[in-house]
Design a protein around this motif. Structure first.
Motif, PDB file in Angstrom:
ATOM      1  N   LEU A 149       0.834  -1.203   0.000  1.00  0.00           N
ATOM      2  CA  LEU A 149       0.000   0.000   0.000  1.00  0.00           C
ATOM      3  C   LEU A 149       0.869   1.254   0.000  1.00  0.00           C
ATOM      4  O   LEU A 149       0.625   2.207  -0.756  1.00  0.00           O
ATOM      5  CB  LEU A 149      -0.925  -0.003   1.215  1.00  0.00           C
ATOM      6  CG  LEU A 149      -2.017  -1.086   1.252  1.00  0.00           C
ATOM      7  CD1 LEU A 149      -2.740  -1.064   2.597  1.00  0.00           C
ATOM      8  CD2 LEU A 149      -3.009  -0.890   0.108  1.00  0.00           C
ATOM      9  N   ALA A 150       1.894   1.259   0.855  1.00  0.00           N
ATOM     10  CA  ALA A 150       2.770   2.434   0.944  1.00  0.00           C
ATOM     11  C   ALA A 150       3.509   2.676  -0.361  1.00  0.00           C
ATOM     12  O   ALA A 150       3.653   3.826  -0.808  1.00  0.00           O
ATOM     13  CB  ALA A 150       3.764   2.245   2.095  1.00  0.00           C
ATOM     14  N   ASP A 151       3.981   1.618  -0.993  1.00  0.00           N
ATOM     15  CA  ASP A 151       4.747   1.757  -2.233  1.00  0.00           C
ATOM     16  C   ASP A 151       3.908   2.377  -3.339  1.00  0.00           C
ATOM     17  O   ASP A 151       4.445   3.033  -4.242  1.00  0.00           O
ATOM     18  CB  ASP A 151       5.262   0.386  -2.670  1.00  0.00           C
ATOM     19  CG  ASP A 151       6.461   0.495  -3.604  1.00  0.00           C
ATOM     20  OD1 ASP A 151       7.293   1.403  -3.384  1.00  0.00           O
ATOM     21  OD2 ASP A 151       6.560  -0.321  -4.529  1.00  0.00           O
ATOM     22  N   ARG A 152       2.593   2.193  -3.272  1.00  0.00           N
ATOM     23  CA  ARG A 152       1.686   2.752  -4.281  1.00  0.00           C
ATOM     24  C   ARG A 152       1.027   4.042  -3.810  1.00  0.00           C
ATOM     25  O   ARG A 152       0.154   4.585  -4.491  1.00  0.00           O
ATOM     26  CB  ARG A 152       0.617   1.712  -4.645  1.00  0.00           C
ATOM     27  CG  ARG A 152       1.196   0.535  -5.407  1.00  0.00           C
ATOM     28  CD  ARG A 152       0.226  -0.637  -5.485  1.00  0.00           C
ATOM     29  NE  ARG A 152       0.762  -1.694  -6.339  1.00  0.00           N
ATOM     30  CZ  ARG A 152       1.671  -2.576  -5.974  1.00  0.00           C
ATOM     31  NH1 ARG A 152       2.158  -2.543  -4.728  1.00  0.00           N
ATOM     32  NH2 ARG A 152       2.124  -3.488  -6.818  1.00  0.00           N
ATOM     33  N   GLY A 153       1.421   4.495  -2.598  1.00  0.00           N
ATOM     34  CA  GLY A 153       0.854   5.730  -2.066  1.00  0.00           C
ATOM     35  C   GLY A 153      -0.598   5.594  -1.684  1.00  0.00           C
ATOM     36  O   GLY A 153      -1.337   6.577  -1.675  1.00  0.00           O
ATOM     37  N   LEU A 154      -1.042   4.381  -1.328  1.00  0.00           N
ATOM     38  CA  LEU A 154      -2.447   4.130  -1.011  1.00  0.00           C
ATOM     39  C   LEU A 154      -2.663   3.998   0.495  1.00  0.00           C
ATOM     40  O   LEU A 154      -1.867   3.358   1.182  1.00  0.00           O
ATOM     41  CB  LEU A 154      -2.918   2.839  -1.686  1.00  0.00           C
ATOM     42  CG  LEU A 154      -2.768   2.743  -3.203  1.00  0.00           C
ATOM     43  CD1 LEU A 154      -3.101   1.341  -3.682  1.00  0.00           C
ATOM     44  CD2 LEU A 154      -3.673   3.769  -3.887  1.00  0.00           C
ATOM     45  N   ARG A 155      -3.716   4.631   1.001  1.00  0.00           N
ATOM     46  CA  ARG A 155      -4.157   4.431   2.397  1.00  0.00           C
ATOM     47  C   ARG A 155      -2.978   4.414   3.356  1.00  0.00           C
ATOM     48  O   ARG A 155      -2.763   3.461   4.107  1.00  0.00           O
ATOM     49  CB  ARG A 155      -4.975   3.131   2.497  1.00  0.00           C
ATOM     50  CG  ARG A 155      -6.278   3.212   1.740  1.00  0.00           C
ATOM     51  CD  ARG A 155      -6.749   1.910   1.129  1.00  0.00           C
ATOM     52  NE  ARG A 155      -6.720   0.739   1.977  1.00  0.00           N
ATOM     53  CZ  ARG A 155      -6.790  -0.501   1.504  1.00  0.00           C
ATOM     54  NH1 ARG A 155      -6.886  -0.710   0.187  1.00  0.00           N
ATOM     55  NH2 ARG A 155      -6.765  -1.529   2.311  1.00  0.00           N
ATOM     56  N   LEU A 156      -2.188   5.487   3.317  1.00  0.00           N
ATOM     57  CA  LEU A 156      -0.917   5.505   4.049  1.00  0.00           C
ATOM     58  C   LEU A 156      -1.067   5.329   5.561  1.00  0.00           C
ATOM     59  O   LEU A 156      -0.270   4.588   6.167  1.00  0.00           O
ATOM     60  CB  LEU A 156      -0.151   6.784   3.723  1.00  0.00           C
ATOM     61  CG  LEU A 156       0.341   6.899   2.271  1.00  0.00           C
ATOM     62  CD1 LEU A 156       1.049   8.222   2.039  1.00  0.00           C
ATOM     63  CD2 LEU A 156       1.266   5.734   1.920  1.00  0.00           C
ATOM     64  N   PRO A 157      -2.041   5.960   6.228  1.00  0.00           N
ATOM     65  CA  PRO A 157      -2.183   5.702   7.674  1.00  0.00           C
ATOM     66  C   PRO A 157      -2.437   4.219   7.975  1.00  0.00           C
ATOM     67  O   PRO A 157      -1.891   3.668   8.934  1.00  0.00           O
ATOM     68  CB  PRO A 157      -3.385   6.572   8.069  1.00  0.00           C
ATOM     69  CG  PRO A 157      -3.411   7.664   7.051  1.00  0.00           C
ATOM     70  CD  PRO A 157      -2.966   7.011   5.765  1.00  0.00           C
ATOM     71  N   GLU A 158      -3.278   3.579   7.154  1.00  0.00           N
ATOM     72  CA  GLU A 158      -3.540   2.154   7.345  1.00  0.00           C
ATOM     73  C   GLU A 158      -2.279   1.342   7.069  1.00  0.00           C
ATOM     74  O   GLU A 158      -1.978   0.380   7.804  1.00  0.00           O
ATOM     75  CB  GLU A 158      -4.662   1.692   6.424  1.00  0.00           C
ATOM     76  CG  GLU A 158      -5.007   0.222   6.584  1.00  0.00           C
ATOM     77  CD  GLU A 158      -6.034  -0.278   5.580  1.00  0.00           C
ATOM     78  OE1 GLU A 158      -6.281  -1.502   5.547  1.00  0.00           O
ATOM     79  OE2 GLU A 158      -6.581   0.549   4.825  1.00  0.00           O
ATOM     80  N   ALA A 159      -1.544   1.729   6.029  1.00  0.00           N
ATOM     81  CA  ALA A 159      -0.301   1.035   5.696  1.00  0.00           C
ATOM     82  C   ALA A 159       0.671   1.088   6.871  1.00  0.00           C
ATOM     83  O   ALA A 159       1.282   0.078   7.242  1.00  0.00           O
ATOM     84  CB  ALA A 159       0.324   1.651   4.449  1.00  0.00           C
ATOM     85  N   LYS A 160       0.792   2.274   7.477  1.00  0.00           N
ATOM     86  CA  LYS A 160       1.711   2.413   8.612  1.00  0.00           C
ATOM     87  C   LYS A 160       1.258   1.565   9.792  1.00  0.00           C
ATOM     88  O   LYS A 160       2.091   0.916  10.461  1.00  0.00           O
ATOM     89  CB  LYS A 160       1.810   3.879   9.024  1.00  0.00           C
ATOM     90  CG  LYS A 160       2.793   4.109  10.176  1.00  0.00           C
ATOM     91  CD  LYS A 160       2.938   5.582  10.505  1.00  0.00           C
ATOM     92  CE  LYS A 160       3.893   5.763  11.683  1.00  0.00           C
ATOM     93  NZ  LYS A 160       4.093   7.200  12.019  1.00  0.00           N
ATOM     94  N   ALA A 161      -0.052   1.545  10.058  1.00  0.00           N
ATOM     95  CA  ALA A 161      -0.563   0.740  11.173  1.00  0.00           C
ATOM     96  C   ALA A 161      -0.258  -0.742  10.968  1.00  0.00           C
ATOM     97  O   ALA A 161       0.091  -1.456  11.921  1.00  0.00           O
ATOM     98  CB  ALA A 161      -2.068   0.959  11.327  1.00  0.00           C
ATOM     99  N   LEU A 162      -0.373  -1.217   9.748  1.00  0.00           N
ATOM    100  CA  LEU A 162      -0.072  -2.613   9.453  1.00  0.00           C
ATOM    101  C   LEU A 162       1.403  -2.912   9.696  1.00  0.00           C
ATOM    102  O   LEU A 162       1.766  -3.950  10.267  1.00  0.00           O
ATOM    103  CB  LEU A 162      -0.438  -2.933   8.002  1.00  0.00           C
ATOM    104  CG  LEU A 162      -1.936  -3.046   7.694  1.00  0.00           C
ATOM    105  CD1 LEU A 162      -2.174  -2.934   6.189  1.00  0.00           C
ATOM    106  CD2 LEU A 162      -2.501  -4.360   8.229  1.00  0.00           C
ATOM    107  N   ILE A 163       2.275  -2.002   9.268  1.00  0.00           N
ATOM    108  CA  ILE A 163       3.720  -2.209   9.433  1.00  0.00           C
ATOM    109  C   ILE A 163       4.115  -2.138  10.907  1.00  0.00           C
ATOM    110  O   ILE A 163       4.942  -2.936  11.378  1.00  0.00           O
ATOM    111  CB  ILE A 163       4.499  -1.178   8.593  1.00  0.00           C
ATOM    112  CG1 ILE A 163       4.240  -1.426   7.101  1.00  0.00           C
ATOM    113  CG2 ILE A 163       5.992  -1.244   8.893  1.00  0.00           C
ATOM    114  CD1 ILE A 163       4.666  -0.279   6.199  1.00  0.00           C
TER     115      ILE A 163
END
Length: 613
Positions: free
Chosen positions: A508-522
């Motif tokens: 998600l982060a690599d594609r610039g998508l849903r960044l807050p959610e991406a960070k929470a997952l990581i």
């Protein structure tokens, strides 16, 4: 019947032979004890008056015969009566054994309580009582005998006893009770100079068993502060490392106080290796091989780490040194278990361990083949593989040979070799499917790899690892919705699958998508695998995508220092370049390229940023 207790025949033998009946004579009635018993001194009298009178002899004999005749209740009562009459510890133990043999915990408890009343200074009686109360799921009642046992134990032996206390409660169903029980029992000893470290460590272990890592770490730190060279706190810290990197200062402080502690250093290296912090693990194992070059097993571990870091020349030297040490040492002098610490095997699979059959020689040959393969010397790789004749490793050898064929442009032959390999069961079938996927993946033929994985998932339903592998192929094919569906299924099946959280967050982060959610997952992935370099890299990358350059550089630098992988180098190099640190970016990108010139992410980054290396 346990060997430490005499049979009815043994009781008869004692009397008929005229032996004195004492606790020592009783314990020697078993064959094992009799064989181990020292010969009597020449000056000792041949006989002494026995404490065993005729009535007691027949009572014991009847008890044993009743037990042999499956009349357990009668046997138990007879033996307990004899124990109460004589106040003999061996008879109390025998009574407990009889009760447990009848699966009657309540009767065993009656015996131990009688035993303790008759012999209030008996430490064995206290131990039996504590263990029975825990086994009967009455751990809170064990607090009083626990305090009494500690008081009865001589001061010199007390630290060792305190260290062992958590083991009494290993079978407790509600482990959250343990810290309170131990804290209460150990309160008088927490500040005493001779028992402080052991007491704090024991309470820390109780919190660990209760699942409270933070409290366990707190007590480990306090114990370590009391004695930086003590083993207890550092062993607890090593066990906590998979869940928190905050335990590392304890390990590092211990190794500073005791730099020659090889076993602890190797276990620390293993913890680092299992977190894929290979560069740091390498430093620890290298220190062991320099300090104690005669040890054998660390050289194999050193070779495995060099392979993981794509340093085949250094790996070859280390592995050959291992073989030389192994072949020059007698077979009985196998490396101690602590030194033969398992490490992750190079290039995705299992752990490197010293095997019992050939003491690691087969593993060494396989690793030498891998080192030759990394250098493009396929003839040498095949020569090393030819040495392996262990049937249990036959499939692994075939997979390696298939990889050699694929790297020489003979992909179809390699795939066919894997498909023809025999299968001993489902595990072999699964391994073959994953090996074939690996060949297609290395050839960048994502569609073929995806098709194999679909077949694998049809055969092995809801296998988290196969689903994860398929999700990675869907990502390569830019089928992001399907990738996300598969990864969420993996998380549903295995909520502790850190790589699934990380893969979804990074994609998600690599594609610039849903960044807050991406960070929470990581962040969740890092909670499950603290310090893991690729997950730390993902965190740095999502910070970069969110515009937090300083934090991104901090996290990416940390990841790169732990594992200087070309892809991590690409990410760090890009963020440094965007931040205007061009020379440092060039240095990092050059290092990454020197390790793997074919890495797609690194090459794309250099071209896109137009960096002149």
């Amino acid at each position: 019947m346990p060997a430490r207790f005499p049979s009815a025949k043994a009781v008869c033998a004692l009397v008929v032979a005229g032996c004195a009946w004492t606790p020592q004579a009783w314990s020697q009635a078993s064959p094992t004890a009799a064989a181990a018993a020292p010969a009597p001194a020449a000056s000792a009298p041949a006989f002494e008056n026995s404490d065993l009178d005729a009535a007691l002899f027949y009572q014991l004999l009847i008890g044993e015969l009743e037990l042999s005749a499956s009349e357990g209740s009668t046997a138990f009562l007879v033996m307990l009566d004899a124990a109460n009459k004589t106040k003999n510890e061996q008879l109390y133990k025998r009574s407990v054994d009889m009760a447990l043999q009848m699966r009657s915990g309540s009767q065993a408890l009656i015996v131990v309580q009688s035993w303790r009343r008759a012999l209030p200074a008996s430490r064995d009686a206290h131990r039996y009582l504590i263990e029975l109360l825990v086994a009967l799921n009455r751990p809170t009642e064990a607090a009083e005998p626990l305090r009494s046992l500690i008081r009865l134990t001589p001061e010199a032996e007390r630290p060792a006893l305190i260290t062992s206390l958590p083991r009494f409660f290993e079978r407790t169903s509600d482990r959250k009770l343990i810290p309170e029980i131990l804290t209460d029992a150990l309160q008088p000893y927490i500040d005493a100079p001779t028992t402080a470290e052991a007491s704090l460590t024991a309470i820390g272990r109780a919190w660990q068993a209760a699942g409270d890592t933070a409290r366990a770490l707190e007590f480990a730190k306090r114990a370590h502060a009391r004695d930086a060279s003590a083993d207890g706190p550092v062993v607890l810290a090593l066990e906590l490392l998979p869940t928190t990197t905050d335990a590392e200062p304890i390990v590092q402080g211990y190794l500073k106080a005791r730099p020659q502690a090889t076993a602890i250093r190797m276990f620390y290296a293993r913890a680092l290796g299992m977190s894929q912090r290979y560069l740091e693990a390498l430093a620890q194992v290298d220190r062991v091989t320099r300090d104690e070059p005669a040890q054998t097993a660390p050289w194999l571990t050193l070779g495995a780490l060099h392979l993981e870091l794509h340093q085949p020349k250094e790996a070859t030297i280390a592995i050959k040194t291992f073989i030389e040490r192994l072949q020059s040492a007698p077979a009985v002098n196998t490396p101690p278990k602590a030194a033969s610490t398992a490490m992750p095997a190079a290039e995705g699979g299992g752990e490197v361990v010293v095997e019992s059959d050939d003491r690691g020689l087969t593993q060494a040959w396989l690793m030498l083949a891998q080192a030759a393969e990394q250098q493009g010397n396929f003839k040498a790789a095949e020569a090393w593989l030819a040495k392996v004749d262990t049937p249990a490793r036959a499939l692994e050898v075939q997979v390696r040979r298939a990889s050699l064929l694929a790297k020489q442009g003979r992909l179809a032959e390699g795939v066919e070799m894997i498909r023809r390999a025999p299968e001993a069961g489902d595990e072999d079938a699964r391994a073959k499917l994953l090996a074939e996927v690996s060949l297609w993946r290395e050839a960048r033929q994502w569609s073929q790899a995806s098709e194999v994985l679909k077949r694998a998932n049809d055969r092995f339903k809801d296998d988290p690892d196969l689903l994860y592998e398929q999700s990675m192929m869907e990502e390569k094919l830019n089928r992001i919705d399907e990738m996300e569906r598969l990864l969420r299924r993996v998380i549903e099946l295995r909520p502790d699958h850190e790589h699934a959280y990380n893969a979804l967050g990074f994609s998600l982060a690599d594609r610039g998508l849903r960044l807050p959610e991406a960070k929470a997952l990581i962040v969740r992935a890092l909670e499950l695998a603290p310090g893991e370099p690729f997950i730390t890299d993902s965190l740095g990358w999502v910070e970069y995508r969110m515009g937090n350059l300083d934090e991104a550089i901090k996290q990416l630098t940390r990841a790169y220092q732990s594992r200087p992988d070309p892809e991590i180098a690409a990410h760090l190099g890009e963020v440094l370049w965007v931040n205007g640190q061009h020379e440092e970016a060039r240095r990092v990108l050059r290092e990454g390229k020197s390790r793997d010139q074919t890495n797609d992410v690194l090459r794309e980054t250099v071209v896109r940023l137009k960096v002149n290396l």
